[in-house]
Scaffold this motif. Sequence first.
Motif, PDB file in Angstrom:
ATOM      1  N   PHE A 160       1.167   4.302  -2.776  1.00 15.74           N
ATOM      2  CA  PHE A 160       1.114   5.749  -2.543  1.00 15.74           C
ATOM      3  C   PHE A 160       2.378   6.423  -3.074  1.00 15.74           C
ATOM      4  O   PHE A 160       2.332   7.514  -3.638  1.00 15.74           O
ATOM      5  N   LYS A 218       0.839  -1.201   0.000  1.00  9.27           N
ATOM      6  CA  LYS A 218       0.000   0.000   0.000  1.00  9.27           C
ATOM      7  C   LYS A 218       0.873   1.249   0.000  1.00  9.27           C
ATOM      8  O   LYS A 218       0.612   2.221  -0.730  1.00  9.27           O
ATOM      9  N   PHE A 219       1.929   1.229   0.808  1.00  7.76           N
ATOM     10  CA  PHE A 219       2.840   2.367   0.870  1.00  7.76           C
ATOM     11  C   PHE A 219       3.525   2.586  -0.478  1.00  7.76           C
ATOM     12  O   PHE A 219       3.645   3.718  -0.951  1.00  7.76           O
ATOM     13  N   ALA A 234       2.347   6.774  -6.727  1.00  6.28           N
ATOM     14  CA  ALA A 234       1.333   7.726  -7.185  1.00  6.28           C
ATOM     15  C   ALA A 234       1.710   9.166  -6.903  1.00  6.28           C
ATOM     16  O   ALA A 234       1.047  10.100  -7.379  1.00  6.28           O
ATOM     17  N   ALA A 235       2.762   9.392  -6.110  1.00  6.06           N
ATOM     18  CA  ALA A 235       3.174  10.755  -5.760  1.00  6.06           C
ATOM     19  C   ALA A 235       3.611  11.512  -7.011  1.00  6.06           C
ATOM     20  O   ALA A 235       4.273  10.954  -7.882  1.00  6.06           O
ATOM     21  N   ASN A 292      10.852   6.017  -6.106  1.00  3.50           N
ATOM     22  CA  ASN A 292       9.638   5.790  -6.897  1.00  3.50           C
ATOM     23  C   ASN A 292       9.908   6.041  -8.386  1.00  3.50           C
ATOM     24  O   ASN A 292      11.021   6.414  -8.778  1.00  3.50           O
TER      25      ASN A 292
END
Length: 432
Positions: A302, A298-299, A305-306, A323
């Motif tokens: 996120f 989940k992290f 998606a940043a 990322n």
Amino acid sequence: MCNNAQPGIHWLGRREALWICRHCYWLSGFLTRRRGVSEIVTTEDSPAATTFADALIDESPDALLALSVDGTILAWNRGAEFTFGYTVDEAVGKSLEDLVVPADHRAEARQALLDVINKGTLLLEAVRRRKDGSLLQVDSTMRLVPVSPSRPPFIAVSKKDVTQLRRLQREQVMDATFRGLLDAAPDAMVIVDRDGHIRLVNEQVEKLFGYGREELLGKAIEVLIPARFHDSHPAHRKGYVHDPRSRPMGMGLDLLAVRKDGSEFPAEISLAPLSTGEEMLITAAIRDVSERRKMEAKFRGFLEAAPDAIVIVNSSGSIVLVNAQTETLFGYSRTELLGEVVEKLVPERYRLKHPKHRAGFFSEPKVRSMGSGPRTTNWRRSATLLRTIYVRHCAASTVSAWRCSKITPSNSMPWARDTCNGSERPRNTWHS
């Protein structure tokens, strides 16, 4: 006769009966001549009775001996020879204290001799020494046989070697204590021998894997591993036996375990050697990390998606996570960055000083702009400069994150301060 004594053998017609305690082999009223004793008592036994009594005393598995009131050995049976290693000729006439009592236990032995003279009987457990110097634990029963017209007083002694018994009792206590500690552990604990057979498990194993304890004991550890890994796992197990040390299992790998119902789950496993003195065992602490994997996924979602590039570093400055925006912005692939020091993303002229600033952040971690607000530059693979904000990830002081974005007129600060030399520059001036 000792308090436990009951008539064990009693020949009618004897002037003085032979009494033998069934619990401690106490002999009262008879000692043989043939084990080195002068005539202590005189009885009118029949030859058969005397022969039987001689054999009974001589062949007792326990050490049976007689002492004078000053501690000199008067009689010494075969059981004493076997227990202590001295022959009758080596023992009779010697001081028991000098012969078998270790130096640091002699005061205790002298006190025991006085107690039996004053009280008549004494039971004690003591440490004694064999002829070869090895120590043993003995249960000693001592009884004062009082003076009579036909004999001087002497002390009848029975010594039983309880070394193995005490060791077994200690092991049982330790085993019970160890099992209690094992069951109190929050993780599933499996103890296997060097051949991979399960020797011990705790309650958490039963809960985690769905097996009863008896179903696992003696089984190969591979029963807890998915079938597709059964062929390769024994080689890894043998490799650990040749280099046993405390370490995580399968560093860098995603480990899986399998329950009794066949369902698999991600596991974190720590290995440690356990020496029992007789053999080496291996302790495996197993933790179900299913929830952690879900949270990590989940992290990561996120993170990906940043809109900004996110770089996670540890306290030593190594990059542990990036990322997709980082790859796009800096031009490096993920594999090129992971494990590298974060200074790889800092212009060369600042790299020597940057570790000091990084250490300062970890000594007082809090969410803030890097460089206390002003613009900070970073280095693209293509040598383009970027603006970076230094933030702390979550609440942990062991990792931090960089959020990076390209400088444009709309997001630049009115004034930029060089984080290395503190000089101020106009907002549209690039660091050169």
